[in-house]
Design a protein around this motif. Structure first.
Motif, PDB file in Angstrom:
ATOM      1  N   TYR A  36      21.925  -2.545 -19.192  1.00 12.82           N
ATOM      2  CA  TYR A  36      20.603  -2.261 -19.724  1.00 12.82           C
ATOM      3  C   TYR A  36      19.589  -3.226 -19.126  1.00 12.82           C
ATOM      4  CZ  TYR A  36      22.152   1.094 -23.246  1.00 12.82           C
ATOM      5  OH  TYR A  36      22.642   2.205 -23.880  1.00 12.82           O
ATOM      6  N   GLN A  38      15.730  -4.830 -19.807  1.00  7.16           N
ATOM      7  CA  GLN A  38      14.760  -5.018 -20.887  1.00  7.16           C
ATOM      8  C   GLN A  38      13.563  -5.814 -20.392  1.00  7.16           C
ATOM      9  OE1 GLN A  38      16.084  -7.242 -24.382  1.00  7.16           O
ATOM     10  NE2 GLN A  38      14.758  -6.019 -25.707  1.00  7.16           N
ATOM     11  N   GLY A  41       8.904  -7.370 -24.914  1.00  9.56           N
ATOM     12  CA  GLY A  41       8.262  -6.520 -25.907  1.00  9.56           C
ATOM     13  C   GLY A  41       8.773  -5.099 -25.960  1.00  9.56           C
ATOM     14  N   LYS A  42       9.791  -4.799 -25.177  1.00  7.02           N
ATOM     15  CA  LYS A  42      10.353  -3.445 -25.143  1.00  7.02           C
ATOM     16  C   LYS A  42      11.820  -3.469 -25.544  1.00  7.02           C
ATOM     17  CE  LYS A  42       6.696  -1.409 -23.395  1.00  7.02           C
ATOM     18  NZ  LYS A  42       5.920  -0.381 -24.160  1.00  7.02           N
ATOM     19  N   GLY A  43      12.322  -2.301 -25.932  1.00  4.94           N
ATOM     20  CA  GLY A  43      13.742  -2.208 -26.202  1.00  4.94           C
ATOM     21  C   GLY A  43      14.522  -2.087 -24.902  1.00  4.94           C
ATOM     22  N   PRO A  44      15.821  -2.351 -24.935  1.00  2.00           N
ATOM     23  CA  PRO A  44      16.648  -2.194 -23.723  1.00  2.00           C
ATOM     24  C   PRO A  44      16.659  -0.738 -23.266  1.00  2.00           C
ATOM     25  CG  PRO A  44      17.809  -3.416 -25.441  1.00  2.00           C
ATOM     26  CD  PRO A  44      16.590  -2.828 -26.081  1.00  2.00           C
ATOM     27  N   LEU A  46      18.685   1.998 -20.664  1.00  2.29           N
ATOM     28  CA  LEU A  46      19.905   2.209 -19.883  1.00  2.29           C
ATOM     29  C   LEU A  46      19.581   2.323 -18.399  1.00  2.29           C
ATOM     30  CD1 LEU A  46      22.960   2.774 -19.835  1.00  2.29           C
ATOM     31  CD2 LEU A  46      22.404   5.197 -20.089  1.00  2.29           C
ATOM     32  N   PHE A  89      21.226  -6.829 -19.398  1.00  2.00           N
ATOM     33  CA  PHE A  89      22.355  -6.995 -20.310  1.00  2.00           C
ATOM     34  C   PHE A  89      23.499  -6.085 -19.889  1.00  2.00           C
ATOM     35  CE2 PHE A  89      20.428  -9.561 -23.567  1.00  2.00           C
ATOM     36  CZ  PHE A  89      19.079  -9.233 -23.529  1.00  2.00           C
TER      37      PHE A  89
ATOM     38  N   ARG B   9       5.554  -2.110 -35.290  1.00  2.00           N
ATOM     39  CA  ARG B   9       5.977  -2.849 -34.102  1.00  2.00           C
ATOM     40  C   ARG B   9       6.112  -4.338 -34.400  1.00  2.00           C
ATOM     41  NH1 ARG B   9       5.491  -1.355 -29.067  1.00  2.00           N
ATOM     42  NH2 ARG B   9       6.897  -3.145 -28.894  1.00  2.00           N
ATOM     43  N   MET B  89      14.044  -9.508 -33.545  1.00  2.38           N
ATOM     44  CA  MET B  89      13.641  -8.142 -33.195  1.00  2.38           C
ATOM     45  C   MET B  89      14.705  -7.205 -33.765  1.00  2.38           C
ATOM     46  SD  MET B  89      11.634  -6.069 -31.320  1.00  2.38           S
ATOM     47  CE  MET B  89      11.034  -6.746 -29.762  1.00  2.38           C
ATOM     48  N   LEU B  91      16.148  -3.593 -33.667  1.00  2.00           N
ATOM     49  CA  LEU B  91      16.161  -2.446 -32.757  1.00  2.00           C
ATOM     50  C   LEU B  91      16.921  -1.284 -33.366  1.00  2.00           C
ATOM     51  CD1 LEU B  91      17.081  -4.464 -29.561  1.00  2.00           C
ATOM     52  CD2 LEU B  91      14.950  -3.207 -29.845  1.00  2.00           C
ATOM     53  N   LEU B 101      23.096   5.631 -25.032  1.00  2.00           N
ATOM     54  CA  LEU B 101      22.411   5.053 -26.182  1.00  2.00           C
ATOM     55  C   LEU B 101      20.974   4.749 -25.787  1.00  2.00           C
ATOM     56  CD1 LEU B 101      23.195   4.157 -29.085  1.00  2.00           C
ATOM     57  CD2 LEU B 101      23.459   1.852 -28.160  1.00  2.00           C
ATOM     58  N   PHE B 103      17.314   3.176 -26.949  1.00  2.00           N
ATOM     59  CA  PHE B 103      16.712   2.251 -27.882  1.00  2.00           C
ATOM     60  C   PHE B 103      15.227   2.524 -28.077  1.00  2.00           C
ATOM     61  CE2 PHE B 103      19.747  -1.059 -28.927  1.00  2.00           C
ATOM     62  CZ  PHE B 103      20.737  -0.870 -27.984  1.00  2.00           C
ATOM     63  N   GLY B 104      14.743   2.192 -29.264  1.00  2.00           N
ATOM     64  CA  GLY B 104      13.312   2.135 -29.503  1.00  2.00           C
ATOM     65  C   GLY B 104      12.760   0.798 -29.025  1.00  2.00           C
ATOM     66  N   SER B 105      11.458   0.599 -29.211  1.00  2.00           N
ATOM     67  CA  SER B 105      10.825  -0.647 -28.775  1.00  2.00           C
ATOM     68  C   SER B 105      10.997  -1.781 -29.777  1.00  2.00           C
ATOM     69  CB  SER B 105       9.342  -0.413 -28.511  1.00  2.00           C
ATOM     70  OG  SER B 105       9.179   0.423 -27.379  1.00  2.00           O
ATOM     71  N   GLY B 106      11.544  -1.461 -30.940  1.00  2.00           N
ATOM     72  CA  GLY B 106      11.874  -2.508 -31.889  1.00  2.00           C
ATOM     73  C   GLY B 106      10.753  -2.885 -32.829  1.00  2.00           C
TER      74      GLY B 106
END
Lengths: 114, 112
Positions: A36, A38, A41-44, A46, A89, B9, B89, B91, B101, B103-106
């Protein structure tokens, strides 16, 4: 519960160079290995994933090399660009598990210098 | 927007207060996960839902934490009596049939 060990913690690469990040796992039941990316400020997100039935998978500039006997896998970023600067990651999961939850490594902060 | 959506957020709260986060997964995904990520670490699994059923909870999820997924759609994660150690954070992720999978931005929680 450190089942996936990742190195290095940080990496500086010149533009155009090759970035290499390594991971080792302990649980032999793991059979799905994603990477992943990242940004702050963002999510991981793929990037690329591999199963243990192949030793290498390539998608564009990104390649995963997998060594089942050593329980290790690595991410190679060819022709690294400043836009690749992010935290990477590795992760692992067991497809046969009830939840198929991912176990993540601790991350590698990559900086690609222009 | 067809991605995983999380709200808010950012959340700043005082120690001892309760907070609730919401996650809207990708619509066709029936599997939903909550993870927690602290600075300099990888995401750590908290809990998993398949449709509305909560099938696994990590030992990280103390009794102050509760998660729900009514009707198998959106999910909420509530933390009661927040502590400074809860700052992280949070997630949310949902999974497709082919195991990817997303993910959102958390939600970034800061407990003062």
């Amino acid at each position: 519960q450190q089942q996936v060990k990742q190195s290095p913690q940080s990496l500086i690469v010149q533009k155009g160079g090759i970035s290499i990040i390594n991971c080792a796992y302990e649980n032999t039941a793991f059979d799905y290995f994603p990477w992943y990316q990242q940004f702050p400020g963002k999510g991981p997100a793929l990037l690329i994933a591999i199963r243990p039935d192949v030793s290498e998978k390539k998608e564009g500039r990104f390649t995963i090399s997998f060594n089942k006997s050593a329980k290790q896998f690595s991410l190679h970023i060819m022709d690294s660009q400043p836009g690749d600067s992010a935290t990477y990651f590795c992760a692992a999961s067991s497809y046969g598990g009830a939840t198929n939850k991912l176990i993540f490594g601790t991350g590698t902060l990559l900086a690609v210098q222009p | 927007d067809t991605g995983v959506s999380q709200n808010p957020r950012h959340k700043i709260t005082k120690r001892g207060q309760n907070v609730t986060f919401r996650c809207d997964p990708i619509s066709e995904h029936n599997r939903l996960y909550w993870y927690r990520q602290t600075l300099g670490q990888g995401p750590e699994f908290l809990t998993y839902f398949q449709n509305e059923a909560q099938l696994e909870k990590s030992r990280l999820l103390s009794d102050r934490f509760s998660a729900e997924r009514p009707k198998g759609s959106f999910s909420t994660l509530e933390i009661q009596r927040t502590e400074q150690g809860d700052s992280a954070m949070y997630l949310c992720a949902s999974r497709s049939f082919n195991e990817k999978l997303f993910f959102g931005s958390g939600t970034q929680l800061s407990v003062l």
